[in-house]
Design a protein around this motif. Structure first.
Motif, PDB file in Angstrom:
ATOM      1  N   ILE B 157       0.703  -1.241   0.053  1.00  0.00           N
ATOM      2  CA  ILE B 157      -0.023   0.085  -0.048  1.00  0.00           C
ATOM      3  C   ILE B 157       0.798   1.131   0.121  1.00  0.00           C
ATOM      4  O   ILE B 157       1.878   1.286   0.757  1.00  0.00           O
ATOM      5  N   GLY B 158       0.706   2.159  -0.952  1.00  0.00           N
ATOM      6  CA  GLY B 158       1.310   3.565  -0.914  1.00  0.00           C
ATOM      7  C   GLY B 158       0.299   4.637  -0.878  1.00  0.00           C
ATOM      8  O   GLY B 158      -0.493   4.617  -2.153  1.00  0.00           O
ATOM      9  N   CYS B 159       0.124   5.582  -0.167  1.00  0.00           N
ATOM     10  CA  CYS B 159      -0.884   6.556  -0.099  1.00  0.00           C
ATOM     11  C   CYS B 159      -0.511   7.734   0.716  1.00  0.00           C
ATOM     12  O   CYS B 159       0.500   8.080   1.249  1.00  0.00           O
ATOM     13  N   GLU B 191       3.204   2.160   3.303  1.00  0.00           N
ATOM     14  CA  GLU B 191       3.826   3.392   3.136  1.00  0.00           C
ATOM     15  C   GLU B 191       2.674   4.583   2.860  1.00  0.00           C
ATOM     16  O   GLU B 191       2.179   4.408   1.866  1.00  0.00           O
ATOM     17  N   ASP B 193       1.474   8.927   4.395  1.00  0.00           N
ATOM     18  CA  ASP B 193       1.468  10.161   5.337  1.00  0.00           C
ATOM     19  C   ASP B 193       1.025   9.805   6.534  1.00  0.00           C
ATOM     20  O   ASP B 193       1.538   9.887   7.591  1.00  0.00           O
ATOM     21  N   ARG B 206       5.848   2.260   7.271  1.00  0.00           N
ATOM     22  CA  ARG B 206       6.614   3.493   7.433  1.00  0.00           C
ATOM     23  C   ARG B 206       5.634   4.692   7.073  1.00  0.00           C
ATOM     24  O   ARG B 206       4.800   4.398   6.262  1.00  0.00           O
ATOM     25  N   GLY B 207       5.820   5.667   7.744  1.00  0.00           N
ATOM     26  CA  GLY B 207       4.895   6.921   7.635  1.00  0.00           C
ATOM     27  C   GLY B 207       5.321   7.779   8.413  1.00  0.00           C
ATOM     28  O   GLY B 207       6.426   7.946   9.004  1.00  0.00           O
TER      29      GLY B 207
END
Lengths: 210, 241
Positions: B157-159, B191, B193, B206-207
């Motif tokens: 997931i990347g967002c 990953e 925000d 990771r964030g």
């Protein structure tokens, strides 16, 4: 040709962009898919980028994103967008893309030409550099122009490379569509091995600066 | 000469050639051979399109198979749908079950039913309330996942913002029900925000702002600004960088 890589987290730290931005740019195809290189590390799989290219790209996007929409930027970065560029003779000379001498050589080959599409401009740009350095002479220029004029549009979006080699005084120009290793015999002198995509970027910047 | 586009309607059972049409409607069982370009596709029975389908509006209420790509402005699936190529559309709404072997690119993707994507799932906003399976990267500005039914599996997931929460269930009935079903999300890496997770199993998170809620089991968390962990969550290591 081993490129220097940068890990994703180092990239974010260095440039100050967030994960959200990076993924948004990826979705909008501002960052090409093949720049995302996966490698195993001791903390699991991590993503790396070609360092020089990504830093330059991120900088360009950050500079321009306030004035232009992401879709406009995506179009700009697309390798095919250059096809729309057509310059006149005057523009070529004014913007210092091509010297008058190089242009004269081209005009001997193709007379009565008013507008120069990007294919030709790129060929002239590369030729100009090589003539200036004295690595190529005028008769050899013809070969270079020929191969580039007919084939360069096929290799825009590939990682292609232009080779100029000489053996026993006989010169040869060849265009490799992928960045592959080429091995020659000992008598061959590789005079130039120029990456087409980096020349394209240099040329694009030169055109846009004015 | 402007050629007027015809409507195509299959009621009962039949086949038709592909081509350009205005409205395409399949009410019984129909097969279209070849590519289809039209303004709307309605499948109420069972329909199969043997090539690419391009339309402004696609509504599948029965069962539909698209053998290649599906491109449309709005796609609504109330029954079941299987697309063997990529799917792209501005509004994609899945109320039934959809299986895409390629990738999905949308602006606004809402899945109330079961969505399974073999490649990547991309959009501005992805809201999923049913089991979601993504074989590649799930990437959006905002991802909202409500867990229910079976296990959801996503590779990456990347967002911008990610929210994963369990569905609110009435106390007694809910507990009974919970014993039979495993409602969780299994991901390799996340990953983003802003990240809020519940009932999630992940190797790496990771964030920037990371909140690990109840029911999570996370291998490694790296965060930039802040990190919160519920006491009912298991996190092996958390590092600020």
């Amino acid at each position: 040709m081993e490129e220097q890589l940068i890990a994703k987290k180092d990239l974010l730290e260095l440039t100050g962009i967030s994960y959200g931005q990076l993924y948004r740019w990826k979705r909008k195809q501002l960052i090409p898919e093949d720049w995302f290189i996966r490698k195993s590390t001791f903390t699991g799989q991590e993503t790396f980028f070609p360092k020089e290219k990504i830093l330059k790209r991120v900088q360009t996007i950050s500079e321009m994103k306030d004035t232009r929409s992401l879709d406009e930027l995506a179009e700009r970065f697309s390798p095919q967008s250059v096809r729309k560029i057509i310059l006149s003779e005057q523009e070529l000379l004014d913007r210092n893309i091509v010297s008058n001498l190089t242009l004269q050589i081209y005009k001997e080959l193709v007379p009565h030409k008013q507008n120069y599409p990007f294919d030709v401009v790129l060929a002239l740009f590369l030729l100009d550099q090589m003539l200036k350095d004295g690595r190529m002479n005028r008769t050899e220029a013809r070969d270079l122009l020929d191969v580039l004029k007919t084939n360069s549009h096929k290799v825009y979006d590939k990682n292609s490379r232009l080779y100029f080699i000489r053996k026993m005084g006989v010169s040869m120009v060849l265009l490799a569509a992928e960045d592959v290793a080429l091995y020659f015999d000992d008598g061959v002198n590789v005079i130039e091995a120029q990456s087409i995509s980096s020349s394209m970027e240099a040329l694009k910047r030169l055109i846009e600066r004015n | 000469m402007i050629e007027e586009k015809k409507n195509l309607s299959i009621s009962g059972s039949g086949t038709a050639p592909g081509g350009c049409y205005e409205d395409v409607r399949i009410n019984g069982s129909g097969k279209i051979h070849g590519d289809l370009i039209c303004s709307s596709i309605d499948i109420n029975g069972s329909g199969r399109i043997g090539g690419d389908a391009k339309a402004a509006r696609v509504m599948i209420s029965g069962s539909g198979v698209i053998e290649k790509q599906l491109i449309a402005e709005s796609i609504t699936i109330n029954g079941t749908c299987r697309a063997e190529g990529n799917v792209s559309g501005e509004h994609i709404q899945i109320n039934g079950r959809a299986k895409v072997l390629g990738s999905v690119h949308g602006e606004n993707v809402r899945a109330a039913g079961i969505l399974s994507v073999g490649g990547d799932l991309e959009g501005e906003e992805i809201v999923s309330e049913g089991p979601l399976t993504v074989g590649g990267l799930c990437s959006a500005e905002r991802i909202d996942i409500t867990l229910s039914g079976h296990t959801s599996r996503i590779k990456e997931i990347g967002c911008g913002t990610l929210t994963v929460h369990r569905r609110f269930a009435p106390a007694l009935f809910g507990q009974l029900f919970n014993a039979f079903s495993s409602k969780k999300l299994v991901v390799d890496s996340i990953e983003g925000d802003e990240i809020y997770l519940e009932d999630t199993e992940a190797k790496v998170v990771r964030g920037n702002h990371v909140t690990i809620g109840p029911g999570c089991s996370i291998g490694r968390v790296t965060y930039k600004t802040d990190y919160k962990k519920d006491e009912k969550a298991v996190v092996q290591s958390a590092v600020k960088e």
